[in-house]
Write an enzyme that holds these catalytic residues in place. Structure first.
Site, PDB file in Angstrom:
ATOM      1  N   CYS A  33       5.662   4.833 -12.612  1.00  0.00           N
ATOM      2  CA  CYS A  33       5.093   3.698 -11.883  1.00  0.00           C
ATOM      3  C   CYS A  33       4.166   2.909 -12.797  1.00  0.00           C
ATOM      4  O   CYS A  33       2.995   3.296 -12.994  1.00  0.00           O
ATOM      5  CB  CYS A  33       4.321   4.186 -10.653  1.00  0.00           C
ATOM      6  SG  CYS A  33       3.557   2.839  -9.715  1.00  0.00           S
ATOM      7  N   CYS A  35       0.804   1.672 -11.153  1.00  0.00           N
ATOM      8  CA  CYS A  35      -0.208   2.696 -10.903  1.00  0.00           C
ATOM      9  C   CYS A  35      -0.840   3.179 -12.199  1.00  0.00           C
ATOM     10  O   CYS A  35      -2.061   3.231 -12.337  1.00  0.00           O
ATOM     11  CB  CYS A  35       0.419   3.883 -10.182  1.00  0.00           C
ATOM     12  SG  CYS A  35       1.169   3.475  -8.596  1.00  0.00           S
ATOM     13  N   ASP A  36       0.003   3.554 -13.152  1.00  0.00           N
ATOM     14  CA  ASP A  36      -0.467   4.268 -14.327  1.00  0.00           C
ATOM     15  C   ASP A  36      -0.688   3.382 -15.546  1.00  0.00           C
ATOM     16  O   ASP A  36      -1.304   3.816 -16.519  1.00  0.00           O
ATOM     17  CB  ASP A  36       0.521   5.384 -14.678  1.00  0.00           C
ATOM     18  CG  ASP A  36       0.691   6.373 -13.533  1.00  0.00           C
ATOM     19  OD1 ASP A  36      -0.253   6.526 -12.749  1.00  0.00           O
ATOM     20  OD2 ASP A  36       1.766   6.981 -13.418  1.00  0.00           O
TER      21      ASP A  36
END
Length: 510
Positions: free
Chosen positions: A337, A340-341
């Site tokens: 992701c 997200c990361d």
């Protein structure tokens, strides 16, 4: 940290809903980040007569607790809960003031029954759209049970701590100092992992359904709505309501909705399902399907659900690249992701495996954060839309390698490189990177079905124009089927088709 006008107006409206007084307890120093947190706390305090502020010393600085005047709630924000976490802040203010959280009474009772001390810490990034669900779930648990506490830690303000603990994926949750989980989890899943599964006996006494939907993504939700609107007994069982769409940030191709985001869309879809008398069973995984007099679905907890018809809408999951190092370094540099990361790899070198729309969109997004992106595509040409390719090639810090095969992801305690081979010459090349993002398509979640019904060699369920499978009374919809295209709007349509097909079948055979 002054709030912008729009956010401040929204917050003012929410603060009108406070039911009782609350106190914000700020732990701050003289540093710049502390001043930002203090400014936020002071601004919130000034917006309502029901909010007061104290300066205290908490475990982390800068941070602030949201408490009642007569005691602690266990809810602490370390850093700034803005961006995607703004909603987490708002809900915490309301819930600590006495406003009841919007969760099932059954879940509240499960939380209240926990009789051990649980201190959770969740590391987040403010661009992570998966993090708020986890933060909000753990905040609810803290408010409901005094033996539970939770601190949200914004990675941007606690970079040294994030580096020291080797956190390379968010949300990462620690429980009593030990790693508890990484990635999106529902409150039901957190409860199951922390306190054990719910009693399976609650499922055993359920009367047979007319239609039982398996899956809570766009296809499953659509099927449940269409079935319930027919006035028949409808059940829905799912591990996570929302499915793969929860991993999607920007959505611009749902007709009539120019832009939305996955979590927001599926929250609206779930609210729509809740308008109907659908028996929703969350955090449940299916293990077996059998066609007897009725369709029988066995859950992993051993319970058996029976129905006249069933609709399989189990969706798909991200495909693994399947090379040495992928499994070993998952959440230690291997990620799926970018939204997200991505922020955790700021200023670093990363690789993106996959040249389709998902991979190229990830590379474009990451290029604005990281030092350099290397895109690896197995085929001789990228598969992404031309407009995305043009944007990708305009970026100065992106290298594209086509017609190459990923051979290995290397590292020690975390990723330090990736090896690929030129498919024409066989020459192997090793590139030093600190992160690898894998975006190479989807795999249907149908392994649990075995040879129960006909599937393609890729594992997709074969359906006809009515959504019917090879097993009478069993229908399927969405990304778990052999539909030519995997799109949200197509999944919704196929869910409706399967529900109408199941209703027609039931009328003919009962």
């Amino acid at each position: 940290m002054a709030l912008d006008t729009e956010i401040k107006e929204q917050l003012a409206q929410y603060l009108e809903l406070l039911e009782n007084n609350i106190v914000l307890k700020a732990s701050v120093g003289e540093d710049e980040n502390s001043q930002k947190v203090l400014e936020l706390v002071e601004e919130i305090t000034s917006m309502s007569s029901k909010i007061s502020m104290e300066k205290v010393q908490l475990e982390k600085t800068p941070s602030f607790a949201v408490d009642r005047p007569d005691g602690v709630s266990g809810v602490v924000f370390a850093g700034l809960p803005l961006g995607h976490e703004f909603t987490s802040l708002v809900l915490a203010l309301l819930q600590v003031s006495g406003r009841a959280p919007k969760v099932d009474d059954k879940v509240i009772k499960q939380i209240q029954s926990i009789n051990k001390d649980l201190h959770f810490e969740t590391y987040v990034s403010l661009t992570c759209h998966n993090c708020p669900d986890v933060v909000q779930a753990l905040n609810i648990m803290s408010v409901v049970n005094p033996r539970i506490s939770h601190t949200m830690i914004e990675g941007g303000m606690f970079k040294e701590e994030v580096e020291a603990k080797g956190i390379m994926a968010v949300p990462t949750v620690m429980l009593n100092g030990e790693e508890f989980s990484s990635g999106r989890m529902t409150i039901e899943q957190i409860l199951e992992k922390a306190a054990g599964p719910a009693d399976a006996s609650e499922f055993e006494d359920k009367d047979p359904y007319d239609v039982l939907v398996i899956g809570g993504g766009p296809a499953g939700a659509s099927a449940a709505i269409y079935a319930a609107r027919k006035g028949i007994r409808t059940g829905l069982v799912a591990e996570t309501f929302g499915g793969q769409v929860l991993e999607t940030l920007g959505i611009e191709n749902v007709i009539g909705t120019p832009y939305t985001e996955g979590p927001k869309l599926m929250a609206q879809v779930e609210a729509h399902v809740n308008e109907y008398p659908v028996d929703i069973m969350k955090s449940q995984r299916t293990a077996k399907l059998e066609k007897k007099e009725l369709v029988e679905v066995t859950l992993e907890n051993g319970a058996v659900l029976k129905s006249k018809t069933a609709i399989l809408a189990t969706g798909a999951r991200w495909r693994n690249v399947g090379v040495p190092g992928e499994k070993e370094f998952k959440n230690k540099g291997v990620a799926y992701c970018p939204h997200c990361d991505g922020p955790l790899f700021e200023g670093k070198d990363v690789a993106v495996i996959g040249g389709g729309n998902s991979g190229i969109e990830a590379a474009i997004d990451l290029a604005g954060i990281v030092k350099h992106v290397t895109v690896l595509e197995f085929m001789p040409e990228l598969k992404a839309d031309q407009v995305l390719q043009e944007r990708l090639y305009s970026l100065p810090n992106v290298t594209v390698k086509k017609n190459v095969q990923t051979k290995e992801i290397t590292g020690t305690d975390k990723v330090n490189g990736i090896t690929y081979a030129d498919r024409e010459t066989g020459e192997e090349v090793h590139v030093e990177v600190q992160g690898v993002f894998v975006l190479i398509g989807l795999v249907p979640n149908t392994d649990w079905l075995g040879d129960t019904l006909d599937r393609t060699k890729m594992g997709e369920i074969i359906v006809d124009k009515h959504g019917a499978t090879s097993v009478p009374g069993v229908f399927a919809a969405g990304d778990c089927t052999d539909s030519a295209y995997k799109q949200i709007i197509i999944s919704m349509g196929s869910g409706a088709t399967a529900a109408l097909g199941a209703f027609d079948y039931m009328i003919r055979h009962t």
